[in-house]
Write a protein that holds these residues in place. Sequence first.
Motif, PDB file in Angstrom:
ATOM      1  N   VAL A  10       0.863  -1.170   0.000  1.00  0.00           N
ATOM      2  CA  VAL A  10       0.000   0.000   0.000  1.00  0.00           C
ATOM      3  C   VAL A  10       0.907   1.230   0.000  1.00  0.00           C
ATOM      4  N   CYS A  11       0.829   2.018  -1.060  1.00  0.00           N
ATOM      5  CA  CYS A  11       1.758   3.137  -1.217  1.00  0.00           C
ATOM      6  C   CYS A  11       1.043   4.287  -1.912  1.00  0.00           C
ATOM      7  N   ARG A  26      10.946   1.293  -5.302  1.00  0.00           N
ATOM      8  CA  ARG A  26      11.997   0.715  -4.461  1.00  0.00           C
ATOM      9  C   ARG A  26      11.469  -0.443  -3.617  1.00  0.00           C
ATOM     10  N   LEU A  27      10.285  -0.264  -3.028  1.00  0.00           N
ATOM     11  CA  LEU A  27       9.737  -1.325  -2.195  1.00  0.00           C
ATOM     12  C   LEU A  27       9.291  -2.519  -3.034  1.00  0.00           C
ATOM     13  N   GLY A  28       8.693  -2.233  -4.178  1.00  0.00           N
ATOM     14  CA  GLY A  28       8.310  -3.335  -5.068  1.00  0.00           C
ATOM     15  C   GLY A  28       9.514  -4.140  -5.521  1.00  0.00           C
ATOM     16  N   GLN A  29      10.610  -3.452  -5.839  1.00  0.00           N
ATOM     17  CA  GLN A  29      11.837  -4.144  -6.254  1.00  0.00           C
ATOM     18  C   GLN A  29      12.419  -4.948  -5.103  1.00  0.00           C
ATOM     19  N   ALA A  30      12.399  -4.382  -3.905  1.00  0.00           N
ATOM     20  CA  ALA A  30      12.936  -5.092  -2.744  1.00  0.00           C
ATOM     21  C   ALA A  30      12.152  -6.369  -2.479  1.00  0.00           C
ATOM     22  N   GLN A  43      -3.497   1.810  -3.435  1.00  0.00           N
ATOM     23  CA  GLN A  43      -3.365   3.210  -3.022  1.00  0.00           C
ATOM     24  C   GLN A  43      -3.870   3.433  -1.595  1.00  0.00           C
ATOM     25  N   ASP A  44      -4.688   2.491  -1.101  1.00  0.00           N
ATOM     26  CA  ASP A  44      -5.266   2.628   0.236  1.00  0.00           C
ATOM     27  C   ASP A  44      -5.478   1.234   0.814  1.00  0.00           C
ATOM     28  N   ASP A  55      -0.322 -12.614   2.368  1.00  0.00           N
ATOM     29  CA  ASP A  55       0.569 -13.199   3.366  1.00  0.00           C
ATOM     30  C   ASP A  55       1.329 -12.150   4.162  1.00  0.00           C
ATOM     31  N   LEU A  56       1.518 -10.969   3.608  1.00  0.00           N
ATOM     32  CA  LEU A  56       2.212  -9.898   4.303  1.00  0.00           C
ATOM     33  C   LEU A  56       1.739  -8.561   3.768  1.00  0.00           C
ATOM     34  N   LEU A  57       1.927  -7.523   4.592  1.00  0.00           N
ATOM     35  CA  LEU A  57       1.523  -6.174   4.229  1.00  0.00           C
ATOM     36  C   LEU A  57       2.713  -5.244   4.409  1.00  0.00           C
ATOM     37  N   VAL A  58       2.981  -4.417   3.391  1.00  0.00           N
ATOM     38  CA  VAL A  58       4.032  -3.407   3.437  1.00  0.00           C
ATOM     39  C   VAL A  58       3.397  -2.082   3.058  1.00  0.00           C
ATOM     40  N   SER A  59       3.688  -1.021   3.819  1.00  0.00           N
ATOM     41  CA  SER A  59       3.033   0.251   3.516  1.00  0.00           C
ATOM     42  C   SER A  59       3.999   1.421   3.569  1.00  0.00           C
ATOM     43  N   TYR A  60       3.719   2.389   2.712  1.00  0.00           N
ATOM     44  CA  TYR A  60       4.378   3.697   2.700  1.00  0.00           C
ATOM     45  C   TYR A  60       3.283   4.677   2.307  1.00  0.00           C
ATOM     46  N   THR A  61       2.570   5.188   3.297  1.00  0.00           N
ATOM     47  CA  THR A  61       1.397   6.014   3.060  1.00  0.00           C
ATOM     48  C   THR A  61       1.463   7.276   3.920  1.00  0.00           C
ATOM     49  N   SER A  62       0.524   8.172   3.687  1.00  0.00           N
ATOM     50  CA  SER A  62       0.418   9.378   4.504  1.00  0.00           C
ATOM     51  C   SER A  62      -0.993   9.937   4.385  1.00  0.00           C
ATOM     52  N   GLN A  63      -1.646  10.102   5.528  1.00  0.00           N
ATOM     53  CA  GLN A  63      -2.965  10.740   5.574  1.00  0.00           C
ATOM     54  C   GLN A  63      -3.993  10.042   4.680  1.00  0.00           C
TER      55      GLN A  63
END
Length: 239
Positions: A10-11, A26-30, A43-44, A55-63
């Motif tokens: 979620v980004c 960057r996160l998708g590549q990692a 997006q949300d 299986d896992l959740l990674v996020s870089y979000t704001s507001q």
Amino acid sequence: MPQPLVANLVCGSPWRNHDFDFARLRLGQAIYDLDGIRVDCHQDYEDSGGIANGDLLVSYTSQVPVTDRASTNLRRWLEKGGRWFALHASNSVAGNVAMSRILGSRFITHPKYATFRVQVTAPQDPLLEGIGDFDVPDELYCIENVTNDYEVLLHTRWGGEGFGGISFEEQDHPMLYKRKVGDQGGGILYLALGHANRPFDKPFPHLPDQPDYRGPWDMDLFKTLVNRGIEWAAHRRPY
């Protein structure tokens, strides 16, 4: 061949106040580089079915606004053993009390972008194996400890005035923490570091353009923290 895992990434933000395109790449590549993990991008947090079946959740979000239904489903997924690796402004939750209670913290403010010292709080933790204190160019996030139940792994010591005229006495500020949710091995790993912006990625459109900042993203040590965080979320590392 074993069945691949599914990561939900979620980004984004309705405010576009960070370089979410850069972070998403960057996160998708990692995640891709760790092998055996597919990536679904959002997006949300409203695709509750997708997140629940991931299986896992990674996020870089704001507001990002989060409905009661979505936050309830997030909590249930974590209580069943899901792990969420949340970066940087993910705990800037637009006044959403439920989300701050799930994450364990809430963003308050930060001083101007600068280089500061990060110290290892829990050197015995496997996530920090081989990592010592380091200097990092970034936004120093000041956060509210909402649940008082997380384990700080990295911290920095700072006092002064942040944006909004909010002042702090000199104190320790968490830069990386873990928080258990439920009793099935689920939880939160929150990394406060990771700012990035282009000149036009600014908090408010009427403000002048700002310098292009990449934060710590090109630092090998930061890449190690990100990779280990994803592995942790994928249950490839112990809690």
